[in-house]
Every structure is written in structure tokens, then in C-alpha cells.
Design a protein around this motif. Structure first.
Motif, PDB file in Angstrom:
ATOM      1  N   THR A  25       2.196  14.466  -0.421  1.00  0.00           N
ATOM      2  CA  THR A  25       1.079  15.431  -0.448  1.00  0.00           C
ATOM      3  C   THR A  25       1.191  16.418  -1.604  1.00  0.00           C
ATOM      4  O   THR A  25       0.355  17.310  -1.729  1.00  0.00           O
ATOM      5  CB  THR A  25       1.032  16.223   0.877  1.00  0.00           C
ATOM      6  OG1 THR A  25       2.269  16.940   1.052  1.00  0.00           O
ATOM      7  CG2 THR A  25       0.839  15.297   2.054  1.00  0.00           C
ATOM      8  N   LYS A  26       2.193  16.250  -2.446  1.00  0.00           N
ATOM      9  CA  LYS A  26       2.468  17.224  -3.493  1.00  0.00           C
ATOM     10  C   LYS A  26       1.542  17.036  -4.686  1.00  0.00           C
ATOM     11  O   LYS A  26       1.145  15.921  -5.012  1.00  0.00           O
ATOM     12  CB  LYS A  26       3.927  17.080  -3.945  1.00  0.00           C
ATOM     13  CG  LYS A  26       4.525  18.316  -4.579  1.00  0.00           C
ATOM     14  CD  LYS A  26       6.022  18.138  -4.745  1.00  0.00           C
ATOM     15  CE  LYS A  26       6.697  19.423  -5.173  1.00  0.00           C
ATOM     16  NZ  LYS A  26       6.607  20.494  -4.192  1.00  0.00           N
ATOM     17  N   THR A  27       1.200  18.146  -5.337  1.00  0.00           N
ATOM     18  CA  THR A  27       0.474  18.097  -6.607  1.00  0.00           C
ATOM     19  C   THR A  27       1.493  17.997  -7.734  1.00  0.00           C
ATOM     20  O   THR A  27       2.388  18.825  -7.845  1.00  0.00           O
ATOM     21  CB  THR A  27      -0.380  19.363  -6.791  1.00  0.00           C
ATOM     22  OG1 THR A  27      -1.287  19.486  -5.694  1.00  0.00           O
ATOM     23  CG2 THR A  27      -1.163  19.301  -8.094  1.00  0.00           C
ATOM     24  N   LYS A  55      -3.104  25.416  -6.891  1.00  0.00           N
ATOM     25  CA  LYS A  55      -2.740  24.483  -5.818  1.00  0.00           C
ATOM     26  C   LYS A  55      -1.220  24.382  -5.691  1.00  0.00           C
ATOM     27  O   LYS A  55      -0.670  24.392  -4.586  1.00  0.00           O
ATOM     28  CB  LYS A  55      -3.320  23.098  -6.100  1.00  0.00           C
ATOM     29  CG  LYS A  55      -4.818  22.997  -5.932  1.00  0.00           C
ATOM     30  CD  LYS A  55      -5.327  21.603  -6.251  1.00  0.00           C
ATOM     31  CE  LYS A  55      -4.878  20.578  -5.244  1.00  0.00           C
ATOM     32  NZ  LYS A  55      -5.484  19.251  -5.502  1.00  0.00           N
ATOM     33  N   GLU A  80       1.175  25.428  -2.550  1.00  0.00           N
ATOM     34  CA  GLU A  80       2.091  24.458  -1.942  1.00  0.00           C
ATOM     35  C   GLU A  80       3.516  25.000  -1.900  1.00  0.00           C
ATOM     36  O   GLU A  80       4.242  24.820  -0.911  1.00  0.00           O
ATOM     37  CB  GLU A  80       2.059  23.148  -2.720  1.00  0.00           C
ATOM     38  CG  GLU A  80       0.789  22.339  -2.529  1.00  0.00           C
ATOM     39  CD  GLU A  80       0.727  21.123  -3.431  1.00  0.00           C
ATOM     40  OE1 GLU A  80       1.732  20.821  -4.108  1.00  0.00           O
ATOM     41  OE2 GLU A  80      -0.333  20.469  -3.475  1.00  0.00           O
ATOM     42  N   SER A  81       3.916  25.652  -2.970  1.00  0.00           N
ATOM     43  CA  SER A  81       5.259  26.238  -3.005  1.00  0.00           C
ATOM     44  C   SER A  81       5.411  27.325  -1.950  1.00  0.00           C
ATOM     45  O   SER A  81       6.413  27.391  -1.238  1.00  0.00           O
ATOM     46  CB  SER A  81       5.542  26.810  -4.400  1.00  0.00           C
ATOM     47  OG  SER A  81       6.803  27.446  -4.435  1.00  0.00           O
ATOM     48  N   GLN A 136       3.833  27.573   0.803  1.00  0.00           N
ATOM     49  CA  GLN A 136       3.806  26.969   2.136  1.00  0.00           C
ATOM     50  C   GLN A 136       5.168  26.446   2.577  1.00  0.00           C
ATOM     51  O   GLN A 136       5.396  26.249   3.769  1.00  0.00           O
ATOM     52  CB  GLN A 136       2.768  25.840   2.170  1.00  0.00           C
ATOM     53  CG  GLN A 136       1.333  26.335   2.122  1.00  0.00           C
ATOM     54  CD  GLN A 136       0.329  25.237   1.919  1.00  0.00           C
ATOM     55  OE1 GLN A 136       0.672  24.115   1.517  1.00  0.00           O
ATOM     56  NE2 GLN A 136      -0.949  25.529   2.147  1.00  0.00           N
ATOM     57  N   SER A 137       6.063  26.231   1.642  1.00  0.00           N
ATOM     58  CA  SER A 137       7.395  25.721   1.986  1.00  0.00           C
ATOM     59  C   SER A 137       8.352  26.833   2.421  1.00  0.00           C
ATOM     60  O   SER A 137       9.439  26.557   2.926  1.00  0.00           O
ATOM     61  CB  SER A 137       8.007  24.988   0.783  1.00  0.00           C
ATOM     62  OG  SER A 137       8.394  25.903  -0.242  1.00  0.00           O
TER      63      SER A 137
END
Length: 224
Positions: free
Chosen positions: A21-23, A209, A213-214, A216-217
Motif C-alpha cells: 500500500t506504500k507510495t 501522501k 503514510e509515514s 500513520q506508522s
């Protein structure tokens, strides 16, 4: 949890789902292919989590050695290591935040605090922040600003300038960034910078994005 996420808590199986799911930026594209196959090879060589991965791929000679053992290409392993190390971004120096006065920087340095990693444990709760405020002689408002800058600095790619941009844009905690819509975040920051000319670099929608994502981890243990 701490300033950084515990890499022992991210299993290789869990990381498969993360990669899917990573960009990816162009230099990471090699990781997009054969995710299950390649990470299963890691597991077959007794690498069970991301902490063990970094230990195995500690330096160039270790990467070369493991490449021969596993059959995985050296450039693949080097990129994988670089991406995983991103979970531990270099902390920002307090003195580099232009919104923090030199007087406050000096007061913090007298207590042994020079960067956001050192500051993190001192700003987790209201009680701890009050103790730091009294000890260093810094106002509660400035301590809260430092708290938010420290929180934002845990996000990969967020340097001292961009931490300030996020703060000023209203996305002033890592959790708010994690919950943001990337298009709205992009537009908000674009408008802010058009008005105030805080930075010169081009930051695009995909950058937003990846920052989200970062974020969210991360864990969110700072009490506001």
C-alpha cells in the motif's frame, strides 16, 4: 512506544502489507515487484521483523554477504534497508527551528536538550511539560510549541522547516497529519506558502501522501 516506532513490532509478514500500500518514489520502485516472494526469502533466513532486517543488513559487506546467501540482488537489499531505516529519521536540532528564540535554545541546551529526540521524553504529559517549564525557565506556551514541533519531527521527511509549516497550517500534531486527506493537506500548505513564502522547494501531492503514510506508522502517546 517512544520517539521512534519499535521495529521489532513490525513482522516481515506485516511489512508485506505495508509495502503493498506504500507510495514509492522512483528510487524505491525495485521494492514494488515480487513482494511476497522476496520477503518470504527473508523469513526463510530467520529474519522475522524489521529490527532483525537492519541488523542483518548492517553495512555494505553484510549486504553483499546476505545477497550471496539469499539470492536477492544487492541493490534490492540496499534500497530495502534505506526504506526501513526511514522509520528512524534523524532528529531535528532545536536551534534550527527559526520560530524558537536563541534564548530558549540556550536554556534547553543547559538542561542537555539539543534535539527533538532528547526533548521527546520531557514533553509527553502536562505534568512533565510543567516540570520542564520550571526547570528550564520557559513559558508553557513555548513548551507546547516545542512539543508539537517535536511530535511532527518524528515523521519521515519532516525537517525543521516543514515541521514549522505543518504547525502553522493547523496540522500541528503527528496524529492530525496521519488523519489528513492528502489533497486537502497539499492545498492548505500550498496556500500558506504562497502567502508567506516559508520555503522554496517544490512539494507535490505525492509528497503529501508519503508524509501522511509515514505519520500513520507512528504511535501517538503525547498527551495534549
Amino acid at each position: 512506544m517512544g520517539y521512534y516506532i519499535d521495529l521489532k513490532s513490525i513482522s516481515i509478514d506485516a511489512y508485506k502489507d505495508i509495502l503493498k500500500t506504500k507510495t514509492f518514489i522512483p528510487s524505491w520502485k525495485i521494492l514494488e515487484n515480487d513482494i511476497d516472494k522476496n520477503l518470504n526469502i527473508l523469513k526463510a533466513h530467520q529474519i522475522n521483523n524489521l529490527d532483525e532486517l537492519l541488523i542483518t543488513l548492517k553495512d555494505k559487506s553484510k549486504i553483499q554477504e546476505f545477497s550471496k546467501q539469499s539470492g536477492l540482488p544487492e541493490n534490492y537489499l540496499a534500497v530495502l534497508k534505506r526504506v526501513v531505516k526511514g522509520y528512524r529519521p534523524k532528529p531535528n536540532r532545536i536551534k534550527d527551528f527559526t520560530c524558537i528564540s536563541e534564548d530558549i535554545v540556550l536554556k534547553l541546551e543547559k538542561t542537555g536538550i539539543k534535539n527533538t529526540l532528547k526533548l521527546y521524553d520531557e514533553i509527553l504529559t502536562d505534568e512533565i511539560r510543567s516540570q520542564l517549564s520550571r526547570k528550564a525557565g520557559i513559558s508553557d506556551n513555548e513548551i507546547m510549541k516545542l512539543t508539537k514541533l517535536t511530535d511532527l519531527s518524528r515523521i519521515r521527511w519532516v525537517n525543521h522547516t516543514f515541521a514549522y509549516v505543518l504547525l502553522e497550517s493547523g496540522y500541528d500534531t503527528a496524529e492530525k497529519v496521519a488523519k489528513a486527506d492528502y489533497q486537502e493537506l497539499y492545498e492548505t500548505i500550498k496556500q500558506l506558502n504562497n502567502e508567506r513564502k516559508i520555503y522554496n522547494a517544490h512539494i507535490g501531492v505525492n509528497d503529501m501522501k508519503m508524509i501522511i503514510e509515514s505519520a500513520q506508522s507512528l504511535g501517538f502517546e503525547i498527551e495534549y
